[in-house]
Design a protein around this motif. Structure first.
Motif, mmCIF file in Angstrom:
data_model
loop_
_atom_site.group_PDB
_atom_site.id
_atom_site.type_symbol
_atom_site.label_atom_id
_atom_site.label_comp_id
_atom_site.label_asym_id
_atom_site.label_seq_id
_atom_site.Cartn_x
_atom_site.Cartn_y
_atom_site.Cartn_z
ATOM 1 N N UNK A 1 0.824 -1.202 0.000
ATOM 2 C CA UNK A 1 0.000 0.000 0.000
ATOM 3 C C UNK A 1 0.864 1.260 0.000
ATOM 4 N N UNK A 2 0.261 2.355 -0.478
ATOM 5 C CA UNK A 2 0.942 3.638 -0.458
ATOM 6 C C UNK A 2 1.126 4.098 0.995
ATOM 7 N N UNK A 3 2.290 4.696 1.260
ATOM 8 C CA UNK A 3 2.572 5.214 2.595
ATOM 9 C C UNK A 3 3.323 6.527 2.436
ATOM 10 N N UNK A 4 3.125 7.437 3.359
ATOM 11 C CA UNK A 4 3.760 8.752 3.267
ATOM 12 C C UNK A 4 5.134 8.710 3.926
ATOM 13 N N UNK A 5 6.183 8.721 3.118
ATOM 14 C CA UNK A 5 7.561 8.729 3.631
ATOM 15 C C UNK A 5 8.157 10.132 3.658
ATOM 16 N N UNK A 6 7.350 11.157 3.283
ATOM 17 C CA UNK A 6 7.832 12.540 3.228
ATOM 18 C C UNK A 6 9.067 12.642 2.321
ATOM 19 N N UNK A 7 8.971 12.110 1.126
ATOM 20 C CA UNK A 7 10.092 12.058 0.186
ATOM 21 C C UNK A 7 10.642 13.454 -0.099
ATOM 22 N N UNK A 8 11.893 13.725 0.231
ATOM 23 C CA UNK A 8 12.461 15.069 0.011
ATOM 24 C C UNK A 8 12.410 15.484 -1.461
ATOM 25 N N UNK A 9 12.075 16.752 -1.684
ATOM 26 C CA UNK A 9 11.877 17.286 -3.037
ATOM 27 C C UNK A 9 13.147 18.004 -3.512
ATOM 28 N N UNK A 10 13.735 17.587 -4.642
ATOM 29 C CA UNK A 10 14.921 18.281 -5.154
ATOM 30 C C UNK A 10 14.585 19.701 -5.618
ATOM 31 N N UNK A 11 15.527 20.607 -5.394
ATOM 32 C CA UNK A 11 15.414 21.969 -5.920
ATOM 33 C C UNK A 11 16.169 21.988 -7.240
ATOM 34 N N UNK A 12 15.491 21.725 -8.324
ATOM 35 C CA UNK A 12 16.152 21.524 -9.610
ATOM 36 C C UNK A 12 16.868 22.782 -10.100
ATOM 37 N N UNK A 13 16.257 23.964 -9.891
ATOM 38 C CA UNK A 13 16.865 25.183 -10.410
ATOM 39 C C UNK A 13 18.115 25.592 -9.645
ATOM 40 N N UNK A 14 18.447 24.878 -8.557
ATOM 41 C CA UNK A 14 19.649 25.219 -7.782
ATOM 42 C C UNK A 14 20.925 24.875 -8.541
ATOM 43 N N UNK A 15 20.835 23.935 -9.475
ATOM 44 C CA UNK A 15 22.028 23.499 -10.193
ATOM 45 C C UNK A 15 22.440 24.558 -11.212
ATOM 46 N N UNK A 16 23.647 25.111 -11.022
ATOM 47 C CA UNK A 16 24.147 26.183 -11.876
ATOM 48 C C UNK A 16 25.104 25.674 -12.954
ATOM 49 N N UNK A 17 25.580 24.470 -12.778
ATOM 50 C CA UNK A 17 26.509 23.869 -13.723
ATOM 51 C C UNK A 17 26.548 22.392 -13.447
ATOM 52 N N UNK A 18 27.531 21.700 -14.004
ATOM 53 C CA UNK A 18 27.610 20.247 -13.828
ATOM 54 C C UNK A 18 27.609 19.866 -12.360
ATOM 55 N N UNK A 19 28.428 20.507 -11.569
ATOM 56 C CA UNK A 19 28.517 20.196 -10.141
ATOM 57 C C UNK A 19 28.599 21.465 -9.308
ATOM 58 N N UNK A 20 27.895 22.507 -9.735
ATOM 59 C CA UNK A 20 27.846 23.764 -8.997
ATOM 60 C C UNK A 20 26.402 24.060 -8.633
ATOM 61 N N UNK A 21 26.178 24.408 -7.358
ATOM 62 C CA UNK A 21 24.817 24.600 -6.870
ATOM 63 C C UNK A 21 24.689 25.923 -6.137
ATOM 64 N N UNK A 22 23.643 26.664 -6.470
ATOM 65 C CA UNK A 22 23.287 27.872 -5.736
ATOM 66 C C UNK A 22 22.495 27.441 -4.503
ATOM 67 N N UNK A 23 23.049 27.712 -3.326
ATOM 68 C CA UNK A 23 22.438 27.218 -2.090
ATOM 69 C C UNK A 23 21.547 28.257 -1.424
ATOM 70 N N UNK A 24 21.016 29.184 -2.238
ATOM 71 C CA UNK A 24 20.062 30.153 -1.695
ATOM 72 C C UNK A 24 18.873 29.436 -1.073
#
Length: 561
Positions: free
Chosen positions: A417-440
């Motif tokens: 059955x479905x259960x709520x695991x509170x799956x963390x949501x990625x902030x897709x627009x944070x990625x500024x380059x291959x491995x660079x992230x804006x942590x605002x």
């Protein structure tokens, strides 16, 4: 360490320094004239006997309340030390002697008394290298132990720190120990950080119940080659919890470490300190998590403490489960600390270390814990925590920056059955380059459980149908359950799975590695960065090695306050 005949599972702290001669002199002056002759003979016999060996060992450093001006030198000895002390000086300054405080406890399983010492060095200058010596009057060492350390800089200055968890010891007679732990300590020295974060499960002493103090000793002496040169800042993990060693089983840990105060009745279990423009927060996730992975008697026989302890046998199925021990006090402290940091203009970054994981897709390890997602991730989001460093699963995994959660994306493994695991949501627009992230906005979670522990390489979860990463999740309190053989017990596994949409990088080649962080505070009005280089040790799962190679580089960036 010596045997004690009466039960004593409490930890005591006293000033150390009264010699045996001084005590006898005071007794002889107390007016018992009839015993004077006998006392004189006893004193001569005592003088002729070998003195207990108070040689300092397991020497390590931690930050004091302010890393720019305070460092604590800590160590242990096999017997009570006489006048244990530290002499500290700069290249140009005169040496100053600081006498140590003695902290003792009696191991609740084997009855061994542990003697630990702590000397707090205060009034130090920022960004300054100091030389120090550690000794005692009854040390058998030819000369005092000598090393040096550097205090933290004041104000916004660049610095380096390193991190991993799950270290163990190089003495392979102990459970989960491996020669790789020696190379892991050497790796810290290779990168020369200002300090090191040790993310729990320090040595696995509680898996070796009749030799807990021996395992701690091996761990401390192995770490000394690095921890005596720079602070090693730990957090407790599930394997720091030991039967009959204090209310939460943490007496071993608390006796050995002096850590910044948290202003609560749970001193030493969680704390915070600031270096440059980074606030570091260390938490005890044992207080929060659903999973039960602490000291545990699987059976079929009970665990029987040494008779000298006076402690009762521990029956099969018993575990040291301490969830909720602070009754919310740790979480209240955490929110207060984060709220205060939000108003501090000299804090640009917030880094949290804890042992257990909110985001882990390890299949053969423990996986993720929903309790952390419920109680602490909303605070991390609200107050802008940038990095969370964990261990627990013996691998390397990096998440995307996450903020908020998807609801009801999990599946109950028993019912489907479905259960709520509170799956963390990625902030897709944070990625500024291959491995660079804006942590605002968003928090990156790192699993750094590759210190030196001997264990099979963790295999990551994958959905057989989609090929997407999949994670196990504990969604409710979890206790041991009866095994397949009568009188035996096993740990219950995680009860749910979810698609690990938050997982960005996993090291499938080896479980061993070290994360190296370089903080650049940037210029006024500009941007500040934290660059992480993760180095792993290919082949170390089969043959221990000191060859650490670069696995990936990640840069975090944001506007400076």
């Amino acid at each position: 360490m010596t045997k004690k005949s009466t039960p004593d599972t409490t930890m005591t702290e006293t000033s150390a320094g009264v010699s045996r001669r001084g005590f006898l002199k005071l007794a002889g002056a107390s007016g018992f004239a009839g015993a004077a002759g006998a006392l004189s003979v006893a004193a001569q016999a005592a003088d002729a006997a070998p003195a207990p060996d108070g040689t300092p060992e397991q020497i390590h450093l931690t930050w004091g309340e302010d890393p720019t001006s305070e460092v604590v030198v800590s160590w242990a000895s096999q017997a009570a030390s006489v006048r244990p002390r530290v002499t500290v000086s700069t290249d140009r300054g005169h040496g100053e002697t600081v006498h140590a405080v003695q902290r003792t406890y009696t191991d609740g399983l084997n009855g061994v008394v542990v003697f630990a010492y702590h000397a707090r060095l205060t009034g130090l200058k920022p960004d300054t290298t100091y030389r120090y010596e550690v000794t005692a009057d009854n040390s058998s060492a030819v000369s005092p132990f000598a090393a040096s350390f550097t205090t933290a800089p004041r104000g916004r200055k660049p610095f380096r720190f390193t991190s991993y968890g799950d270290l163990a010891t190089p003495n392979t007679q102990w459970v989960l120990s491996s020669p790789q732990s020696r190379f892991a300590v050497e790796a810290v020295e290779r990168f020369q950080p200002l300090f090191h974060l040790l993310n729990g499960d320090l040595c696995y002493a509680n898996l070796n119940p009749t030799h807990q103090t021996d395992v701690w000793r091996d761990f401390g002496n192995n770490n000394q080659s690095s921890a005596a040169n720079r602070p090693w800042m730990p957090c407790p993990g599930n394997h720091e919890l030991e039967f009959y060693n204090g209310e939460q089983g943490l007496n071993s840990y608390l006796a050995r470490y002096t850590l910044p105060e948290n202003g609560t009745r749970f001193s030493g279990r969680w704390y915070a300190f600031q270096v440059s423009s980074v606030l570091f927060i260390s938490l005890d996730a044992d207080d929060i998590v659903y999973q039960d992975a602490a000291a545990f008697v699987g059976g079929p026989a009970p665990l029987v403490p040494a008779p000298s302890t006076g402690n009762a046998p521990i029956q099969p199925g018993t575990s040291l489960y301490v969830r909720g021990y602070s009754h919310g006090e740790q979480t209240r402290w955490l929110e207060k600390t984060l709220r205060r940091a939000a108003d501090e203009r000299d804090i640009d970054w917030i880094v949290v270390q804890m042992h257990q994981d909110a985001l882990s897709s390890s299949k053969t390890g423990n996986g993720s814990d929903k309790a952390l997602r419920e109680e602490w991730l909303p605070l991390f989001e609200r107050y802008g925590v940038d990095l969370v460093l964990c261990g627990h699963d013996h691998d390397y995994e990096r998440s995307y920056p996450v903020c908020g959660c998807f609801r009801h994306m999990g599946t109950d493994v028993a019912t489907g059955e479905r259960v709520d695991t509170l799956t963390p949501r990625p902030v897709r627009h944070a990625q500024q380059g291959a491995n660079t992230f804006d942590m605002t906005r968003g928090t990156i979670h790192l699993i750094l459980g590759g210190g030196g522990t001997s264990a099979p390489l963790d295999v990551y979860g994958v959905d057989a149908g989609t090929g997407n990463p999949q994670a196990k999740v504990f969604t409710k309190p979890n206790r041991p359950m009866p095994g397949t053989t009568a009188g035996t017990f096993v740990r219950a596994a995680a009860d749910a799975v979810e698609d690990a949409v938050w997982s960005a990088q996993r090291d499938t080649g080896t479980g061993y590695g070290i994360a190296v962080f370089d903080v650049d505070p940037g210029e006024h009005g500009g941007r500040t960065t934290i660059t992480m280089n993760y180095y792993h040790a290919p082949g170390a799962d089969k043959t221990p090695t000191g060859d650490y190679e670069l696995f990936e580089t990640v840069t975090l960036t944001k506007h400076r306050r």
